[in-house]
Motif scaffolding. Structure first.
Motif, short mmCIF file in Angstrom:
data_model
loop_
_atom_site.label_atom_id
_atom_site.label_comp_id
_atom_site.label_asym_id
_atom_site.label_seq_id
_atom_site.Cartn_x
_atom_site.Cartn_y
_atom_site.Cartn_z
N GLY A 84 0.83 -1.18 0.19
CA GLY A 84 -0.03 -0.13 -0.02
C GLY A 84 0.97 1.24 0.03
N HIS A 85 2.11 1.08 -0.28
CA HIS A 85 2.86 2.45 -0.09
C HIS A 85 2.85 2.96 -1.55
N ASP A 86 2.59 4.27 -1.47
CA ASP A 86 2.48 4.82 -3.31
C ASP A 86 3.69 5.79 -3.34
N GLY A 87 4.34 6.12 -2.42
CA GLY A 87 5.42 6.98 -2.87
C GLY A 87 6.84 6.22 -3.17
N SER A 88 8.08 6.90 -3.29
CA SER A 88 9.07 6.36 -3.78
C SER A 88 9.57 5.31 -2.71
N LEU A 89 10.72 4.58 -2.88
CA LEU A 89 11.05 3.33 -1.94
C LEU A 89 11.90 4.25 -0.89
N GLU A 90 12.75 5.56 -1.54
CA GLU A 90 13.58 6.17 -0.56
C GLU A 90 12.63 6.98 0.52
N SER A 91 11.44 7.32 -0.01
CA SER A 91 10.34 8.06 1.09
C SER A 91 10.20 7.14 2.22
N LEU A 92 10.34 5.78 2.15
CA LEU A 92 9.98 4.91 2.94
C LEU A 92 11.08 4.21 3.74
N ILE A 93 12.07 4.14 2.99
CA ILE A 93 13.49 3.58 3.64
C ILE A 93 14.61 4.45 3.14
N PRO A 94 15.31 5.26 3.95
CA PRO A 94 16.28 6.11 3.56
C PRO A 94 17.50 5.32 2.83
N HIS A 95 18.51 6.01 2.15
CA HIS A 95 19.22 5.31 1.47
C HIS A 95 20.23 4.60 2.44
N ASP A 96 20.91 5.14 3.53
CA ASP A 96 21.56 4.79 4.29
C ASP A 96 21.12 3.23 4.87
N VAL A 97 19.91 3.17 5.15
CA VAL A 97 19.11 2.01 5.55
C VAL A 97 19.17 1.10 4.54
N LEU A 98 18.95 1.40 3.38
CA LEU A 98 18.86 0.58 2.24
C LEU A 98 20.08 -0.24 2.03
N GLU A 99 21.32 0.66 2.03
CA GLU A 99 22.74 0.10 2.12
C GLU A 99 23.04 -0.94 3.13
N ARG A 100 22.34 -0.92 4.28
CA ARG A 100 22.50 -1.66 5.20
C ARG A 100 21.77 -3.18 5.02
N MET A 101 20.64 -2.80 4.55
CA MET A 101 19.93 -4.11 4.31
C MET A 101 20.57 -4.84 3.17
N LYS A 102 21.29 -4.04 2.34
CA LYS A 102 22.04 -4.81 1.23
C LYS A 102 23.37 -5.40 1.65
N ALA A 103 23.69 -5.31 3.07
CA ALA A 103 25.03 -5.83 3.39
C ALA A 103 24.45 -6.78 4.77
N TYR A 104 23.19 -7.15 4.90
CA TYR A 104 22.79 -8.28 5.80
C TYR A 104 22.54 -9.35 5.29
N SER A 105 22.65 -10.38 5.81
CA SER A 105 22.60 -11.61 5.41
C SER A 105 21.28 -12.32 5.17
N TRP A 106 20.16 -11.99 5.88
CA TRP A 106 18.75 -12.24 5.56
C TRP A 106 18.74 -13.83 5.69
N PRO A 107 18.88 -14.44 6.81
CA PRO A 107 18.59 -15.74 7.09
C PRO A 107 17.21 -16.12 6.61
N GLY A 108 16.26 -15.06 6.78
CA GLY A 108 14.98 -15.96 6.47
C GLY A 108 14.68 -15.37 4.96
N ASN A 109 15.61 -15.16 4.00
CA ASN A 109 15.56 -15.03 2.66
C ASN A 109 14.48 -14.02 2.28
N VAL A 110 14.07 -14.23 1.06
CA VAL A 110 12.87 -13.25 0.47
C VAL A 110 11.67 -13.04 1.35
#
Length: 485
Positions: free
Chosen positions: A327-353
Motif C-alpha cells: 500500500g505504499h504509493d511513494g518512492s522507496l527512499e521515502s519509506l527507507i532512507p538510502h543509508d538503511v537500504l545500504e545496510r539492508m544490502k549488507a545483511y545476510s537475510w537468514p529468512g531470505n525473501v
C-alpha cells in the motif's frame, strides 16, 4: 562492431544483449588422479558438478568407498564451493574432513580410495533471460536472470522438476511460474503440503478415496492428481514423505496411472509433477531415508532457488515491489532512507525473501524505525564510523537530528545487558501472544497459520513448540498459497 555499438545502449538493451549472447562462466574441471577410476576427468556444463557412484552424477565413479552422491562443487563468482552430501567416508583435504568449504583451483580431494584434483575449466556461455520479472518471480541480478531463463526453458517441457533451496527463497513461486508459463497454464495448479500430512492421509490427499475406504470416508474424494487433470501437482516439502508414501508415488510415476483408495478403477495420471524441498535429497538418499529411484523420477530437472544473500543487489527491486503491494504509493527512499537500504544490502537475510517481505510489510505499517528496532543488524552502519559521528548524524526520519538532543549519559555494561534482557522478555511475550491468537484464528491448522503469517511452516512449528503450543498430529492441506521471490 556490434559490441562497440552496445556501449551506447541503455540498461534494457544491455540486458537483452546479454540474454541473446549469454554470460561467460568459468566451468569446473575434475581429474581423477588416484583410485579405480584414475585417468578419467569431467567438466561441468555450467556452474555445478557432482561426484558419486549413482548414475545421476556429473562424474560417476566406480569406487565403492565413494557414496552414491558424495559431493558437489559449485561455482560462486570466482570461487569454488565444496559441499559434502552426507557421504559415509567423508571428503578430505589432507587430514582435514570437510563438510562445506571454499577451495582454490589445484586443490586435491580425497574421497575414500579416490583422489580428485579440482581446477578451473574452460569458459562457457550460459543463457540469461531478457526480463527481470516472470509470473511474479523478480530479479535483475545475473543469478536470477539465469534462473528465469531456466524456468522459461523448463516450462516448455512436461518432465518433472525438483526445486531446491532454503526456506523463504520462493520455491513455490518458481513452481507457479513453471505452470503459468507453459502449455498447462489453463489447467489447475494443485498444492500438496507433504510436510503437514500424516502418513495415513497422504494417500487420500494424492490419489483420492472411495466412500467407505476407511473410517471417516463418508464420501468419494478426488485427490490432487485427479483434481489437477492436465495441470500441475506441486509436491511441497517432498522430502517429508514417509517410505510407504514414497513407494506409492513411485508406482504412480512408473505406471502413469493411479487408483483411489478403496477403488479398483485405474485413472490416468496426466498432471505434471513439480516438487520442492529445503533439504538436499541426495543426502537423504545416502542415508537411505529417500528412495534413489524416486529421486531419479522427480529430479530430471533441478532448479536452485538462490538465497537472498547471494543476490543482494535485487533488494531495491524486491523492496519496491513489496512496498507497493503493502500500500505504499511513494518512492522507496521515502519509506527507507538510502543509508538503511545500504545496510539492508549488507545483511545476510537468514529468512531470505520471505524475511525481506515481512520487514517491508512492517515498515509500511509501522515506519522504517521498526526495522531498526527489530532487525538488530540494520542498526549497524554499512561502514564503521566513530561513535561521535553516529550520535551527531541526522535521524532516519529526517525530521530531527540527534545533535539537537542532549547527549545521553554514559551507560555501564550492566545497564546494556539489562536492556538486552528486557528487550528479549518483551519480544518473547509478544511472540507468545501472537502465536496463540494466530493458532486460535486458524483453528489449529498450522499450514494455514504459516500462510497467514507469511512464515515458513517448519519455523512456525518450532516456535509453537517453544511456547508450548503444540500443533495437531493430523492435518490436510492442498491450497493455492504462494511466495514472492
Amino acid at each position: 562492431m556490434a559490441a562497440r555499438m552496445t556501449d551506447h545502449l541503455g540498461d534494457t538493451q544491455a540486458i537483452r544483449r546479454d540474454a541473446a549472447l549469454g554470460r561467460a562462466l568459468t566451468t569446473i574441471r575434475v581429474d581423477v588422479i588416484g583410485g579405480p577410476d584414475a585417468g578419467t576427468s569431467q567438466t561441468s556444463s555450467a556452474d555445478a558438478l557432482s561426484v558419486g557412484t549413482a548414475p545421476g552424477n556429473t562424474l560417476q565413479v566406480t569406487d565403492r568407498t565413494v557414496s552414491r552422491y558424495h559431493l558437489e562443487l559449485r561455482r560462486e563468482g570466482d570461487e569454488i564451493v565444496l559441499t559434502d552430501l552426507g557421504s559415509t567416508n567423508g571428503t578430505r583435504v589432507g587430514e582435514v574432513r570437510l563438510e562445506r568449504a571454499r577451495v582454490t583451483s589445484g586443490t586435491t580431494l580425497a574421497l575414500g580410495m579416490t583422489r580428485l584434483r579440482v581446477s578451473d575449466g574452460a569458459e562457457t556461455r550460459v543463457d540469461v533471460s531478457a526480463r527481470s520479472e516472470l509470473k511474479g518471480l523478480k530479479g535483475d541480478t545475473v543469478l536470477m536472470r539465469r534462473l528465469l531463463a531456466l524456468v522459461e526453458k523448463s516450462a516448455k517441457s512436461d518432465v518433472p522438476v525438483l526445486v531446491t533451496g532454503e526456506s523463504g527463497t520462493g520455491k513455490e513461486l518458481i513452481a507457479r511460474a513453471l505452470h503459468a508459463t507453459g502449455p498447462r497454464a489453463d489447467h489447475p495448479f494443485v498444492v500438496v503440503d507433504c510436510g503437514s500430512l500424516s502418513p495415513t492421509l497422504i494417500g487420500s490427499e494424492l490419489f483420492g478415496h472411495e466412500r467407505g475406504a476407511f473410517t471417516g470416508a463418508v464420501d468419494r474424494h478426488a485427490g490432487a492428481f485427479e483434481q489437477a487433470g492436465e495441470g500441475t501437482v506441486f509436491l511441497d516439502e517432498v522430502g517429508e514423505l514417509p517410505p510407504t508414501s514414497q513407494a506409492a508415488l513411485l508406482g504412480v510415476l512408473e505406471r502413469g496411472s493411479f487408483r483411489r483408495l478403496g477403488g479398483r478403477a485405474e485413472l490416468p495420471m496426466r498432471a505434471r509433477i513439480v516438487s520442492a524441498t529445503n533439504r538436499d535429497l541426495r543426502s537423504d538418499v545416502n542415508r537411505h531415508t529417500f528412495r534413489l529411484d524416486l529421486y531419479y523420477r522427480l529430479a530430471i530437472v533441478v532448479l536452485l532457488a538462490p538465497p537472498l544473500r547471494d543476490r543482494l543487489d535485487d533488494i531495491p527491486l524486491l523492496a519496491s515491489h513489496f512496498a507497493r503491494r503493502a500500500g505504499h504509493d511513494g518512492s522507496l527512499e521515502s519509506l527507507i532512507p538510502h543509508d538503511v537500504l545500504e545496510r539492508m544490502k549488507a545483511y545476510s537475510w537468514p529468512g531470505n525473501v520471505r524475511e525481506l517481505r515481512n520487514v517491508i510489510d512492517a515498515a509500511v505499517t509501522l515506519g522504517a524505525d521498526w526495522m531498526l528496532d527489530n532487525v538488530p543488524e540494520l542498526t549497524r552502519p554499512a561502514l564503521p564510523q566513530p561513535l561521535s559521528d553516529e550520535l551527531t548524524s541526522p535521524s532516519l526520519s529526517g525530521a530531527t537530528s540527534t545533535s539537537q538532543m542532549p547527549p545521553p549519559p554514559p551507560l555501564e555494561a550492566s545497564a546494556i545487558e539489562a536492556y538486552n534482557e528486557a528487550r528479549a522478555t518483551v519480544l518473547a511475550e509478544f511472540e507468545r501472544r501472537y502465536l496463540r491468537q494466530l493458532y486460535q484464528a486458524t483453528d489449529g491448522n498450522v499450514s494455514k497459520a504459516a500462510r497467514l503469517a507469511n512464515m515458513d511452516r517448519s519455523h512456525l512449528v518450532d516456535l509453537l513448540r517453544k511456547h508450548g503450543i503444540h500443533p495437531p498430529r493430523r492435518e490436510v492441506s492442498a491450497t493455492d498459497g504462494g511466495n514472492d521471490a
